[in-house]
Design a protein around this motif. Structure first.
Motif, PDB file in Angstrom:
ATOM      1  N   LEU A 131      29.415  15.633  -5.756  1.00 19.82           N
ATOM      2  CA  LEU A 131      30.328  16.798  -6.032  1.00 19.82           C
ATOM      3  C   LEU A 131      31.264  16.816  -4.647  1.00 19.82           C
ATOM      4  N   LEU A 132      32.536  16.448  -5.293  1.00 17.86           N
ATOM      5  CA  LEU A 132      33.673  16.718  -4.233  1.00 17.86           C
ATOM      6  C   LEU A 132      34.536  17.789  -4.551  1.00 17.86           C
ATOM      7  N   GLY A 133      34.771  18.494  -3.527  1.00 16.84           N
ATOM      8  CA  GLY A 133      35.457  19.945  -4.112  1.00 16.84           C
ATOM      9  C   GLY A 133      37.132  19.548  -3.971  1.00 16.84           C
ATOM     10  N   ASP A 134      37.842  20.727  -4.307  1.00 20.63           N
ATOM     11  CA  ASP A 134      39.218  20.362  -4.082  1.00 20.63           C
ATOM     12  C   ASP A 134      39.603  19.878  -2.564  1.00 20.63           C
ATOM     13  N   GLY A 146      23.981   9.799  -2.859  1.00 25.94           N
ATOM     14  CA  GLY A 146      23.802  10.395  -4.354  1.00 25.94           C
ATOM     15  C   GLY A 146      23.697  12.018  -3.960  1.00 25.94           C
ATOM     16  N   SER A 147      23.852  12.642  -4.739  1.00 26.98           N
ATOM     17  CA  SER A 147      23.844  14.214  -5.105  1.00 26.98           C
ATOM     18  C   SER A 147      24.274  15.047  -3.642  1.00 26.98           C
ATOM     19  N   VAL A 148      25.222  14.469  -3.146  1.00 23.47           N
ATOM     20  CA  VAL A 148      25.879  15.291  -2.015  1.00 23.47           C
ATOM     21  C   VAL A 148      26.700  15.875  -2.551  1.00 23.47           C
ATOM     22  N   VAL A 161      28.387   8.314   7.406  1.00 24.11           N
ATOM     23  CA  VAL A 161      27.377   8.278   6.583  1.00 24.11           C
ATOM     24  C   VAL A 161      26.908   9.848   6.112  1.00 24.11           C
ATOM     25  N   VAL A 162      26.706  10.230   5.024  1.00 24.46           N
ATOM     26  CA  VAL A 162      26.320  11.449   4.612  1.00 24.46           C
ATOM     27  C   VAL A 162      25.122  11.205   3.687  1.00 24.46           C
ATOM     28  N   LEU A 163      23.766  11.408   4.013  1.00 23.44           N
ATOM     29  CA  LEU A 163      22.599  10.945   3.326  1.00 23.44           C
ATOM     30  C   LEU A 163      22.651  12.123   1.983  1.00 23.44           C
ATOM     31  N   THR A 167      24.704  18.935   1.706  1.00 18.75           N
ATOM     32  CA  THR A 167      26.025  19.729   1.505  1.00 18.75           C
ATOM     33  C   THR A 167      26.773  19.963   2.853  1.00 18.75           C
ATOM     34  N   ILE A 168      28.017  19.509   2.771  1.00 22.43           N
ATOM     35  CA  ILE A 168      28.787  19.827   3.878  1.00 22.43           C
ATOM     36  C   ILE A 168      29.822  21.061   3.375  1.00 22.43           C
TER      37      ILE A 168
END
Length: 200
Positions: A131-134, A146-148, A161-163, A167-168
């Protein structure tokens, strides 16, 4: 009528490359700082000069700048348009909101949701169910597993790399080459491998 690119800097010129690859005719760049100039053979206009019936995409990496420009252009009646390079891969059951920019050789996997005015730059990969926000921005060569979740206004630097499942938080910045192994709170800059908050 016509199609405009907001921003005439480096990313704006790369956005023009995407438009050319898509066969999309560009009328002009929109950029206050360069209004009256010519960039790549294209005129540069102040954003206020774009006709209200036009469409646009924003070729600027900075999320707050994209927020301001989108508000200005939408308020004038322009329509945001998504631009996807023909060499990008968009898998099934993936949705992109208006104003997205997806560049050459990006790979967006299945069941991904990408928000308004988000950017997936060249050679970046987005894993399943992400899921990439606005206005989220994924720089060249970065890998989002996946599922980040990247919340609004997040930037992920080149080759970072985001494992899986991380959530960022909103407005955070992941430095180039960082490896994110745990959630990142909102408004945080993280660097290194494993990624840790930047101490200034």
């Amino acid at each position: 009528m016509g199609f405009y690119i907001a921003g005439a800097g480096g990313l704006g010129r790369e956005t023009l490359d995407v438009a050319i690859a898509c066969g999309t005719a560009v009328e002009a760049f929109l950029d206050d700082a360069r209004a009256g100039q010519t960039v790549r053979g294209m005129p540069v206009l102040a954003p206020e000069r774009a006709p209200a019936v036009a469409s646009y995409v924003i070729g600027i990496a900075d999320p707050p700048a994209r927020r301001r420009l989108a508000a200005l252009l939408d308020g004038r009646g322009l329509r945001p348009t998504t631009l996807i390079h023909p060499r990008a891969v968009i898998a099934p059951e993936t949705t992109l909101r208006l104003g997205c920019l997806v560049m050459a050789n990006a790979h967006v996997s299945s069941s991904v949701s990408i928000g308004f005015h988000a950017q997936v730059q060249y050679n970046a990969t987005i894993g399943h169910d992400a899921l990439l926000g606005d206005r989220a921005t994924v720089y060249p060569g970065a890998n989002i597993s996946g599922s980040v979740t990247l919340e609004e206004d997040v930037t992920v630097g080149s080759n970072a790399v985001v494992l899986q499942g991380r959530t960022i938080g909103r407005g955070s910045f992941v430095g180039a080459g960082a490896v994110v192994t745990r959630d990142v709170p909102a408004g945080t800059v993280v660097v290194g491998s494993p990624a840790r908050p930047l101490v200034r």
